[in-house]
Write a protein that holds these residues in place. Structure first.
Motif, PDB file in Angstrom:
ATOM      1  N   ARG A  90       1.149  -1.022  -0.191  1.00 32.89           N
ATOM      2  CA  ARG A  90       0.098  -0.195   0.130  1.00 32.89           C
ATOM      3  C   ARG A  90       0.551   1.307   0.398  1.00 32.89           C
ATOM      4  O   ARG A  90       0.301   2.529  -0.576  1.00 32.89           O
ATOM      5  CB  ARG A  90      -1.447  -0.232   1.419  1.00 32.89           C
ATOM      6  CG  ARG A  90      -1.794  -1.146   1.419  1.00 32.89           C
ATOM      7  CD  ARG A  90      -3.096  -1.123   2.619  1.00 32.89           C
ATOM      8  NE  ARG A  90      -3.548   0.266   2.711  1.00 32.89           N
ATOM      9  CZ  ARG A  90      -4.466   0.846   3.411  1.00 32.89           C
ATOM     10  NH1 ARG A  90      -4.108  -0.312   4.395  1.00 32.89           N
ATOM     11  NH2 ARG A  90      -4.918   1.836   2.957  1.00 32.89           N
ATOM     12  N   SER A  91       2.520   1.173   0.671  1.00 33.09           N
ATOM     13  CA  SER A  91       2.852   2.289   0.670  1.00 33.09           C
ATOM     14  C   SER A  91       3.356   2.525  -0.579  1.00 33.09           C
ATOM     15  O   SER A  91       4.203   4.045  -0.634  1.00 33.09           O
ATOM     16  CB  SER A  91       3.989   2.228   1.826  1.00 33.09           C
ATOM     17  OG  SER A  91       5.404   0.907   0.780  1.00 33.09           O
ATOM     18  N   GLY A  92       4.097   1.951  -1.811  1.00 36.49           N
ATOM     19  CA  GLY A  92       4.009   2.023  -2.937  1.00 36.49           C
ATOM     20  C   GLY A  92       5.802   1.056  -3.134  1.00 36.49           C
ATOM     21  O   GLY A  92       6.191   1.315  -3.887  1.00 36.49           O
ATOM     22  N   LEU A  93       6.088   0.892  -2.060  1.00 40.54           N
ATOM     23  CA  LEU A  93       7.434   0.317  -1.564  1.00 40.54           C
ATOM     24  C   LEU A  93       7.159  -0.926  -1.105  1.00 40.54           C
ATOM     25  O   LEU A  93       7.324  -1.715  -0.108  1.00 40.54           O
ATOM     26  CB  LEU A  93       8.632   1.059  -0.850  1.00 40.54           C
ATOM     27  CG  LEU A  93       9.564   0.656  -0.456  1.00 40.54           C
ATOM     28  CD1 LEU A  93      10.414   0.179  -2.279  1.00 40.54           C
ATOM     29  CD2 LEU A  93      10.534   2.064   0.550  1.00 40.54           C
ATOM     30  N   PRO A  94       7.341  -2.220  -2.203  1.00 38.67           N
ATOM     31  CA  PRO A  94       7.294  -3.289  -1.606  1.00 38.67           C
ATOM     32  C   PRO A  94       8.374  -4.386  -1.429  1.00 38.67           C
ATOM     33  O   PRO A  94       8.832  -4.949  -2.665  1.00 38.67           O
ATOM     34  CB  PRO A  94       6.745  -4.408  -2.934  1.00 38.67           C
ATOM     35  CG  PRO A  94       6.943  -3.350  -4.239  1.00 38.67           C
ATOM     36  CD  PRO A  94       7.136  -1.938  -3.700  1.00 38.67           C
ATOM     37  N   HIS A  95       9.257  -4.310   0.239  1.00 40.78           N
ATOM     38  CA  HIS A  95      10.477  -4.445   0.282  1.00 40.78           C
ATOM     39  C   HIS A  95      10.906  -5.646   0.194  1.00 40.78           C
ATOM     40  O   HIS A  95      11.677  -6.610  -0.915  1.00 40.78           O
ATOM     41  CB  HIS A  95      10.717  -4.078   1.436  1.00 40.78           C
ATOM     42  CG  HIS A  95      10.624  -2.377   1.593  1.00 40.78           C
ATOM     43  ND1 HIS A  95      12.212  -2.234   1.733  1.00 40.78           N
ATOM     44  CD2 HIS A  95      10.212  -2.242   2.497  1.00 40.78           C
ATOM     45  CE1 HIS A  95      11.461  -0.665   2.009  1.00 40.78           C
ATOM     46  NE2 HIS A  95      10.650  -0.922   2.264  1.00 40.78           N
ATOM     47  N   ASN A  96       9.949  -6.996   0.408  1.00 37.62           N
ATOM     48  CA  ASN A  96       9.843  -8.009   0.078  1.00 37.62           C
ATOM     49  C   ASN A  96       9.966  -9.027  -1.036  1.00 37.62           C
ATOM     50  O   ASN A  96      10.979  -9.209  -1.796  1.00 37.62           O
ATOM     51  CB  ASN A  96       8.697  -8.961   0.587  1.00 37.62           C
ATOM     52  CG  ASN A  96       8.741  -8.527   2.148  1.00 37.62           C
ATOM     53  OD1 ASN A  96       9.671  -7.786   2.776  1.00 37.62           O
ATOM     54  ND2 ASN A  96       7.334  -8.451   2.730  1.00 37.62           N
ATOM     55  N   LEU A  97       9.104  -8.430  -1.970  1.00 31.83           N
ATOM     56  CA  LEU A  97       9.330  -8.810  -3.530  1.00 31.83           C
ATOM     57  C   LEU A  97      10.931  -8.097  -3.656  1.00 31.83           C
ATOM     58  O   LEU A  97      11.074  -8.965  -4.791  1.00 31.83           O
ATOM     59  CB  LEU A  97       8.079  -7.982  -3.955  1.00 31.83           C
ATOM     60  CG  LEU A  97       7.744  -7.988  -5.928  1.00 31.83           C
ATOM     61  CD1 LEU A  97       7.472  -9.961  -6.396  1.00 31.83           C
ATOM     62  CD2 LEU A  97       6.684  -7.222  -6.289  1.00 31.83           C
ATOM     63  N   LEU A  98      10.859  -6.299  -3.610  1.00 31.64           N
ATOM     64  CA  LEU A  98      11.960  -5.805  -4.757  1.00 31.64           C
ATOM     65  C   LEU A  98      13.537  -6.988  -4.040  1.00 31.64           C
ATOM     66  O   LEU A  98      14.073  -8.034  -4.949  1.00 31.64           O
ATOM     67  CB  LEU A  98      12.577  -4.719  -3.984  1.00 31.64           C
ATOM     68  CG  LEU A  98      11.230  -3.889  -5.324  1.00 31.64           C
ATOM     69  CD1 LEU A  98      11.674  -2.610  -4.216  1.00 31.64           C
ATOM     70  CD2 LEU A  98      11.563  -3.996  -6.713  1.00 31.64           C
ATOM     71  N   SER A  99      13.425  -7.558  -2.971  1.00 27.86           N
ATOM     72  CA  SER A  99      14.473  -8.788  -2.701  1.00 27.86           C
ATOM     73  C   SER A  99      14.510 -10.044  -3.391  1.00 27.86           C
ATOM     74  O   SER A  99      15.401 -10.434  -3.473  1.00 27.86           O
ATOM     75  CB  SER A  99      14.259  -8.827  -1.171  1.00 27.86           C
ATOM     76  OG  SER A  99      15.528  -9.339   0.437  1.00 27.86           O
ATOM     77  N   ALA A 100      13.159 -10.052  -3.017  1.00 24.28           N
ATOM     78  CA  ALA A 100      13.469 -11.707  -3.252  1.00 24.28           C
ATOM     79  C   ALA A 100      13.146 -11.875  -5.399  1.00 24.28           C
ATOM     80  O   ALA A 100      14.024 -12.418  -5.783  1.00 24.28           O
ATOM     81  CB  ALA A 100      11.889 -12.538  -3.499  1.00 24.28           C
ATOM     82  N   LEU A 101      12.732 -10.166  -5.825  1.00 24.59           N
ATOM     83  CA  LEU A 101      13.485 -10.842  -7.456  1.00 24.59           C
ATOM     84  C   LEU A 101      15.237 -10.624  -7.428  1.00 24.59           C
ATOM     85  O   LEU A 101      15.480 -11.262  -8.441  1.00 24.59           O
ATOM     86  CB  LEU A 101      12.169  -8.955  -7.722  1.00 24.59           C
ATOM     87  CG  LEU A 101      10.932  -9.439  -8.104  1.00 24.59           C
ATOM     88  CD1 LEU A 101      10.750  -8.889  -8.878  1.00 24.59           C
ATOM     89  CD2 LEU A 101      10.807 -10.828  -8.843  1.00 24.59           C
ATOM     90  N   LYS A 102      15.658  -9.764  -6.500  1.00 22.22           N
ATOM     91  CA  LYS A 102      16.922 -10.076  -6.867  1.00 22.22           C
ATOM     92  C   LYS A 102      17.325 -11.220  -6.531  1.00 22.22           C
ATOM     93  O   LYS A 102      19.254 -11.114  -7.629  1.00 22.22           O
ATOM     94  CB  LYS A 102      17.303  -8.941  -5.654  1.00 22.22           C
ATOM     95  CG  LYS A 102      19.024  -8.170  -5.676  1.00 22.22           C
ATOM     96  CD  LYS A 102      19.174  -7.150  -4.706  1.00 22.22           C
ATOM     97  CE  LYS A 102      20.427  -6.929  -4.965  1.00 22.22           C
ATOM     98  NZ  LYS A 102      21.165  -5.963  -3.553  1.00 22.22           N
ATOM     99  N   GLN A 103      16.680 -11.885  -5.717  1.00 26.30           N
ATOM    100  CA  GLN A 103      17.666 -13.276  -4.910  1.00 26.30           C
ATOM    101  C   GLN A 103      17.515 -14.517  -6.482  1.00 26.30           C
ATOM    102  O   GLN A 103      18.059 -14.651  -7.257  1.00 26.30           O
ATOM    103  CB  GLN A 103      16.550 -13.847  -4.341  1.00 26.30           C
ATOM    104  CG  GLN A 103      17.614 -12.732  -2.701  1.00 26.30           C
ATOM    105  CD  GLN A 103      16.595 -13.371  -1.574  1.00 26.30           C
ATOM    106  OE1 GLN A 103      16.147 -14.708  -1.582  1.00 26.30           O
ATOM    107  NE2 GLN A 103      16.120 -12.692  -0.427  1.00 26.30           N
ATOM    108  N   PHE A 104      16.414 -13.556  -7.099  1.00 25.09           N
ATOM    109  CA  PHE A 104      15.526 -14.575  -8.296  1.00 25.09           C
ATOM    110  C   PHE A 104      16.816 -14.110  -8.960  1.00 25.09           C
ATOM    111  O   PHE A 104      17.360 -15.088 -10.285  1.00 25.09           O
ATOM    112  CB  PHE A 104      14.721 -14.960  -9.114  1.00 25.09           C
ATOM    113  CG  PHE A 104      14.291 -14.920  -9.741  1.00 25.09           C
ATOM    114  CD1 PHE A 104      13.664 -16.639 -10.490  1.00 25.09           C
ATOM    115  CD2 PHE A 104      14.432 -13.752 -10.942  1.00 25.09           C
ATOM    116  CE1 PHE A 104      13.035 -16.789 -11.397  1.00 25.09           C
ATOM    117  CE2 PHE A 104      13.789 -14.372 -12.084  1.00 25.09           C
ATOM    118  CZ  PHE A 104      13.435 -15.422 -12.246  1.00 25.09           C
TER     119      PHE A 104
END
Length: 368
Positions: A90-104
């Motif tokens: 909701r904030s516009g900054l999905p920390h978990n998603l960005l981190s997971a995509l970087k790991q992927f």
């Protein structure tokens, strides 16, 4: 040709029967792309309540679980993220998603990320401080995604310009948008019997109200001359916009001319499109490109009345009826010229906007 060497993960906000145009597009694209990959799976942010009653053709789990499973795989993977600013935070900054995509991305040099921006941020003047903060976070997220992505695609020229300016990436692509509502058979749109005088406006209540307001002079003229007899407002009701819509129609056209249907099942909407003599659309030429509503009308060969330039190439402006044309010739929709445009609009949809065509376009982009 199916690639036996790569698999595809598609991430979306939700899945059917959830009401979400982005997710519906992602799901139908996944089904159509299945023939091009060793496997296709969908990862979602949340599941709709009635998921257990809807059998899905594509394996669908939470995106977190899907990416964890994929970390154990040695099969090269393409990942297509369907992104809107607040779908994953909701904030516009999905920390978990960005981190997971970087790991992927770092897990294998063969892994590739593609981002489909369905919506961008709002740069309107006079935004409240918390909206300005969210805009800042959204732009930060877009920059991060841009650095991870092997390719970025959007659906309007406005979005393309905004992301190019923000990221300095001049290779932003324009994607195709299909229709969430289709006839059982594509020929039904050309063979159905239209009810003279029955017109439709389709969409959310606020967009229907804007459409009614924009076309009111034309509607009034056509109604007074017996060309329009009923206008069916298809979509949600029960809010202030729906009330204003009904009040505006009653004031200018009289009672019982505008009929609000409320939310209908897809097959019911399809039936109404197949009987409609014409449809009124209030969108800009640029937004027509991303409009599932316009695409659905085209799939059903409904004559579309919209203020769009004749020279518009995508979608084809020559197949659309402009308001001034109907004021000059109120029967143009039912003339030989009207039939020609209806056929051209129908052909445009099924050649370029069917889910098979969209999947082929998407697959060509990913492998370019």
């Amino acid at each position: 040709m199916k690639s036996i060497n790569r698999q595809l993960i598609i991430i979306a906000p939700t899945c059917p029967p959830g009401v979400c145009g982005v997710s519906d597009h992602a799901y139908k694209t996944a089904v159509a792309l299945n023939k091009f990959y060793r496997s296709v799976k969908i990862g979602v942010e949340y599941f709709p309540t009635l998921i257990q009653d809807t059998p899905l053709a594509v394996t669908t789990v939470y995106w977190q679980k899907l990416l964890k499973q994929n970390a154990k795989s040695d099969i090269p993977t393409d990942l297509l993220l369907n992104f809107t600013p607040t779908s994953y935070s909701r904030s516009g900054l999905p920390h978990n998603l960005l981190s997971a995509l970087k790991q992927f991305k770092s897990a294998s040099s063969s892994n590739r990320i593609y981002v489909f921006f369905h919506e961008t941020w709002d740069d309107s003047k006079g935004l409240k401080p918390h909206h300005q903060l969210r805009n800042y976070l959204i732009k930060y997220t877009v920059k991060k995604l841009s650095k991870l992505a092997s390719g970025i695609t959007v659906v309007t020229n406005e979005q393309k310009i905004k992301i190019e300016s923000l990221t300095n990436n001049k290779k932003i692509r324009l994607s195709l948008v299909g229709a969430n509502i289709l006839p059982v058979n594509k020929e039904h749109g050309l063979n159905s019997i239209r009810n003279p005088g029955d017109w439709v406006i389709f969409g959310l209540a606020h967009t229907r109200l804007w459409t009614l307001q924009q076309h009111l002079p034309l509607i009034t003229e056509l109604f007074n001359n017996g060309i329009i007899k009923k206008i069916y407002a298809i979509g949600p009701i029960g809010n202030q916009f729906a009330e204003q819509e009904l009040s505006l129609a009653a004031k200018n056209l009289g009672p019982n001319v505008l009929i609000q249907t409320g939310v209908l099942e897809p097959d019911e909407v399809s039936d109404m499109m197949l009987m409609a003599e014409a449809a009124l659309v209030g969108q800009t030429a640029d937004s027509l490109r991303k409009s599932g509503t316009f695409a659905a009308l085209s799939a059903h060969a409904v004559p579309v009345v919209c203020e769009a330039p004749f020279s518009l190439d995508e979608p084809p402006g020559y197949a659309i009826f402009r308001p001034h044309e109907l004021l000059n010739n109120q029967n143009i929709v039912s003339t030989t010229e009207g039939e020609k445009r209806r056929l051209l609009l129908h052909q445009w949809f099924w050649l370029t906007r069917s889910w098979e065509a969209i999947a082929l376009d998407m697959q060509s982009w990913i492998n370019s």
